[in-house]
Scaffold this motif. Structure first.
Motif, PDB file in Angstrom:
ATOM      1  N   TYR A  18      56.834  81.277  31.270  1.00 28.76           N
ATOM      2  CA  TYR A  18      57.063  81.483  30.026  1.00 28.76           C
ATOM      3  C   TYR A  18      55.784  82.193  29.279  1.00 28.76           C
ATOM      4  O   TYR A  18      55.954  83.143  28.748  1.00 28.76           O
ATOM      5  CB  TYR A  18      57.504  80.290  29.224  1.00 28.76           C
ATOM      6  N   MET A  19      54.716  81.522  29.713  1.00 29.17           N
ATOM      7  CA  MET A  19      53.297  82.071  29.055  1.00 29.17           C
ATOM      8  C   MET A  19      53.000  83.207  30.059  1.00 29.17           C
ATOM      9  O   MET A  19      52.485  84.099  29.364  1.00 29.17           O
ATOM     10  CB  MET A  19      52.202  80.965  29.376  1.00 29.17           C
ATOM     11  N   LEU A  20      53.496  83.326  31.072  1.00 28.97           N
ATOM     12  CA  LEU A  20      52.931  84.517  32.063  1.00 28.97           C
ATOM     13  C   LEU A  20      53.850  85.707  31.439  1.00 28.97           C
ATOM     14  O   LEU A  20      53.213  86.849  31.194  1.00 28.97           O
ATOM     15  CB  LEU A  20      53.490  84.237  33.348  1.00 28.97           C
ATOM     16  N   VAL A  21      55.020  85.589  30.970  1.00 31.64           N
ATOM     17  CA  VAL A  21      55.878  86.604  30.499  1.00 31.64           C
ATOM     18  C   VAL A  21      55.328  86.910  29.047  1.00 31.64           C
ATOM     19  O   VAL A  21      55.299  88.313  28.625  1.00 31.64           O
ATOM     20  CB  VAL A  21      57.424  86.267  30.450  1.00 31.64           C
ATOM     21  N   ALA A  22      54.905  86.128  28.248  1.00 33.32           N
ATOM     22  CA  ALA A  22      54.513  86.345  26.913  1.00 33.32           C
ATOM     23  C   ALA A  22      52.977  87.042  27.246  1.00 33.32           C
ATOM     24  O   ALA A  22      52.853  87.744  26.319  1.00 33.32           O
ATOM     25  CB  ALA A  22      54.183  84.889  26.242  1.00 33.32           C
ATOM     26  N   GLY A  23      52.391  86.748  28.114  1.00 39.17           N
ATOM     27  CA  GLY A  23      51.023  87.454  28.262  1.00 39.17           C
ATOM     28  C   GLY A  23      51.204  88.859  28.840  1.00 39.17           C
ATOM     29  O   GLY A  23      50.639  89.942  28.247  1.00 39.17           O
ATOM     30  N   ALA A  55      46.472  88.466  25.469  1.00 41.87           N
ATOM     31  CA  ALA A  55      47.112  88.681  26.570  1.00 41.87           C
ATOM     32  C   ALA A  55      46.524  87.762  27.854  1.00 41.87           C
ATOM     33  O   ALA A  55      47.004  87.053  28.671  1.00 41.87           O
ATOM     34  CB  ALA A  55      47.323  90.018  27.041  1.00 41.87           C
ATOM     35  N   ALA A  56      45.117  87.911  27.744  1.00 44.62           N
ATOM     36  CA  ALA A  56      44.462  87.281  28.803  1.00 44.62           C
ATOM     37  C   ALA A  56      44.277  85.719  28.700  1.00 44.62           C
ATOM     38  O   ALA A  56      44.519  84.932  29.762  1.00 44.62           O
ATOM     39  CB  ALA A  56      42.728  87.779  28.867  1.00 44.62           C
ATOM     40  N   ALA A  57      44.332  85.242  27.657  1.00 51.30           N
ATOM     41  CA  ALA A  57      44.188  83.906  27.216  1.00 51.30           C
ATOM     42  C   ALA A  57      45.924  83.345  27.627  1.00 51.30           C
ATOM     43  O   ALA A  57      45.818  82.430  28.272  1.00 51.30           O
ATOM     44  CB  ALA A  57      44.206  83.616  25.861  1.00 51.30           C
ATOM     45  N   ALA A 114      52.302  90.557  25.403  1.00 54.46           N
ATOM     46  CA  ALA A 114      51.248  90.795  24.571  1.00 54.46           C
ATOM     47  C   ALA A 114      50.445  92.280  25.217  1.00 54.46           C
ATOM     48  O   ALA A 114      49.984  92.918  24.259  1.00 54.46           O
ATOM     49  CB  ALA A 114      50.480  89.733  24.542  1.00 54.46           C
ATOM     50  N   ALA A 115      50.265  92.176  26.398  1.00 54.95           N
ATOM     51  CA  ALA A 115      49.526  93.255  26.783  1.00 54.95           C
ATOM     52  C   ALA A 115      50.311  94.654  26.744  1.00 54.95           C
ATOM     53  O   ALA A 115      49.699  95.705  26.443  1.00 54.95           O
ATOM     54  CB  ALA A 115      49.306  93.025  28.564  1.00 54.95           C
ATOM     55  N   ALA A 116      51.545  94.450  26.999  1.00 55.57           N
ATOM     56  CA  ALA A 116      52.340  95.676  26.710  1.00 55.57           C
ATOM     57  C   ALA A 116      52.306  96.121  25.150  1.00 55.57           C
ATOM     58  O   ALA A 116      52.148  97.401  24.964  1.00 55.57           O
ATOM     59  CB  ALA A 116      53.854  95.541  27.078  1.00 55.57           C
ATOM     60  N   TRP A 117      52.398  95.076  24.258  1.00 57.83           N
ATOM     61  CA  TRP A 117      52.158  95.489  22.808  1.00 57.83           C
ATOM     62  C   TRP A 117      50.985  96.176  22.619  1.00 57.83           C
ATOM     63  O   TRP A 117      50.676  96.971  21.858  1.00 57.83           O
ATOM     64  CB  TRP A 117      52.443  94.192  21.976  1.00 57.83           C
ATOM     65  N   VAL A 152      45.740  82.877  31.186  1.00 58.43           N
ATOM     66  CA  VAL A 152      44.905  81.901  31.964  1.00 58.43           C
ATOM     67  C   VAL A 152      45.781  80.396  31.565  1.00 58.43           C
ATOM     68  O   VAL A 152      45.808  79.561  32.298  1.00 58.43           O
ATOM     69  CB  VAL A 152      43.558  81.736  30.935  1.00 58.43           C
ATOM     70  N   LEU A 153      46.192  80.499  30.323  1.00 60.20           N
ATOM     71  CA  LEU A 153      47.207  79.322  30.010  1.00 60.20           C
ATOM     72  C   LEU A 153      48.394  78.886  31.146  1.00 60.20           C
ATOM     73  O   LEU A 153      48.805  77.861  31.231  1.00 60.20           O
ATOM     74  CB  LEU A 153      47.676  79.272  28.642  1.00 60.20           C
ATOM     75  N   SER A 154      48.974  80.114  31.459  1.00 61.08           N
ATOM     76  CA  SER A 154      49.929  80.107  32.331  1.00 61.08           C
ATOM     77  C   SER A 154      49.403  79.384  33.717  1.00 61.08           C
ATOM     78  O   SER A 154      50.074  78.518  34.245  1.00 61.08           O
ATOM     79  CB  SER A 154      50.507  81.455  32.703  1.00 61.08           C
TER      80      SER A 154
END
Length: 61
Positions: free
Chosen positions: A43-48, A5-7, A51-54, A10-12
Motif C-alpha cells: 500500500y505504501m509502495l503504491v502510494a509512493g 514519494a521517497a519517504a 506521489a512520484a507520478a503526481w 522508505v516507509l514501505s
C-alpha cells in the motif's frame, strides 16, 4: 513531492521488514501502530509511486 514519494518508499521497506520480524523489538512497536501496513506494505509502495507520478505531472520546468 519527490521527498514525499521517497519517504513513502522508505516507509514501505520499514513496514515490510517489521512485518517479517527482521528488525527486532522495533518491529513489534511499528506493527502495533501500523498493523495493516505491516500486513500489506505494498500500500505504501503504491502510494509512493503515485506521489512520484503526481510530482512528475505537476513539475514546472
Amino acid at each position: 513531492m519527490y521527498f514525499v514519494a521517497a519517504a513513502l518508499v522508505v516507509l514501505s521497506g520499514l513496514f515490510y521488514a517489521a512485518g517479517n520480524h527482521e528488525i527486532g523489538s522495533l518491529g513489534a512497536d511499528v506493527c502495533r501502530y501500523g498493523g495493516s501496513f505491516c500486513d500489506n506494505p505494498h500500500y505504501m509502495l503504491v502510494a509512493g509511486g503515485l506521489a512520484a507520478a503526481w510530482g512528475r505531472f505537476v513539475s514546472v520546468r
